[in-house]
Design a protein around this motif. Structure first.
Motif, PDB file in Angstrom:
ATOM      1  N   ALA A  84      18.440  29.583  10.600  1.00 37.41           N
ATOM      2  CA  ALA A  84      17.147  29.195  11.045  1.00 37.41           C
ATOM      3  C   ALA A  84      16.791  30.126  12.205  1.00 37.41           C
ATOM      4  N   VAL A  85      17.582  30.000  13.154  1.00 39.12           N
ATOM      5  CA  VAL A  85      17.412  30.233  14.548  1.00 39.12           C
ATOM      6  C   VAL A  85      16.997  32.315  14.492  1.00 39.12           C
ATOM      7  N   GLY A 134       6.270  18.295  14.873  1.00 40.02           N
ATOM      8  CA  GLY A 134       5.123  19.087  14.346  1.00 40.02           C
ATOM      9  C   GLY A 134       4.742  20.322  15.361  1.00 40.02           C
ATOM     10  N   ARG A 135       5.474  20.414  16.273  1.00 41.65           N
ATOM     11  CA  ARG A 135       5.334  21.546  17.075  1.00 41.65           C
ATOM     12  C   ARG A 135       6.325  22.644  17.193  1.00 41.65           C
ATOM     13  N   PRO A 136       5.910  23.922  17.220  1.00 47.10           N
ATOM     14  CA  PRO A 136       6.992  25.040  17.088  1.00 47.10           C
ATOM     15  C   PRO A 136       7.744  24.925  18.498  1.00 47.10           C
ATOM     16  N   VAL A 137       9.102  25.129  18.475  1.00 47.51           N
ATOM     17  CA  VAL A 137      10.007  24.992  19.497  1.00 47.51           C
ATOM     18  C   VAL A 137      10.865  26.356  19.701  1.00 47.51           C
ATOM     19  N   ARG A 184      12.423  20.609  11.492  1.00 46.83           N
ATOM     20  CA  ARG A 184      12.171  21.203  10.429  1.00 46.83           C
ATOM     21  C   ARG A 184      11.802  22.686  10.577  1.00 46.83           C
ATOM     22  N   LEU A 185      11.674  23.134   9.312  1.00 43.95           N
ATOM     23  CA  LEU A 185      11.361  24.404   9.277  1.00 43.95           C
ATOM     24  C   LEU A 185      10.088  25.033   8.262  1.00 43.95           C
TER      25      LEU A 185
END
Length: 92
Positions: free
Chosen positions: A51-52, A66-69, A79-80
């Protein structure tokens, strides 16, 4: 064989996030269970690592609350999803 050359975790993440579309997300466990229903828990570190890589390539985003990190510094439950706005109902 061509199947061996493919990364099943990468394929699972990309297929599941595409199926959810922009605004929807998946749990890392969802991708791991596609690859192995018996040993999915042991695959979670590999799911995170893939995922990274995908997030750094811009193919997906990693979300917390709910926010991109930042894929290099996030911690905890994540979550993805595809890059874009996450819908509140998709997070539950």
């Amino acid at each position: 064989m061509s199947e061996e050359a493919k990364n099943p975790i990468r394929e699972a993440i990309l297929e599941l996030t595409a199926a959810r579309g922009v605004g929807g997300t998946i749990a890392p466990e969802d991708a791991a269970k596609v690859v192995s229903t018996d040993r999915w828990q042991k695959l979670l570190p590999d799911v995170r690592a893939e995922a990274v890589r995908l997030a750094k390539d811009g193919a997906i985003s990693i979300y917390r609350k709910g926010r991109p990190v930042d894929p290099d510094t996030f911690k905890g439950v994540y979550r993805l999803g595809l890059p874009g706005k996450v819908l509140g109902s998709a997070e539950s």
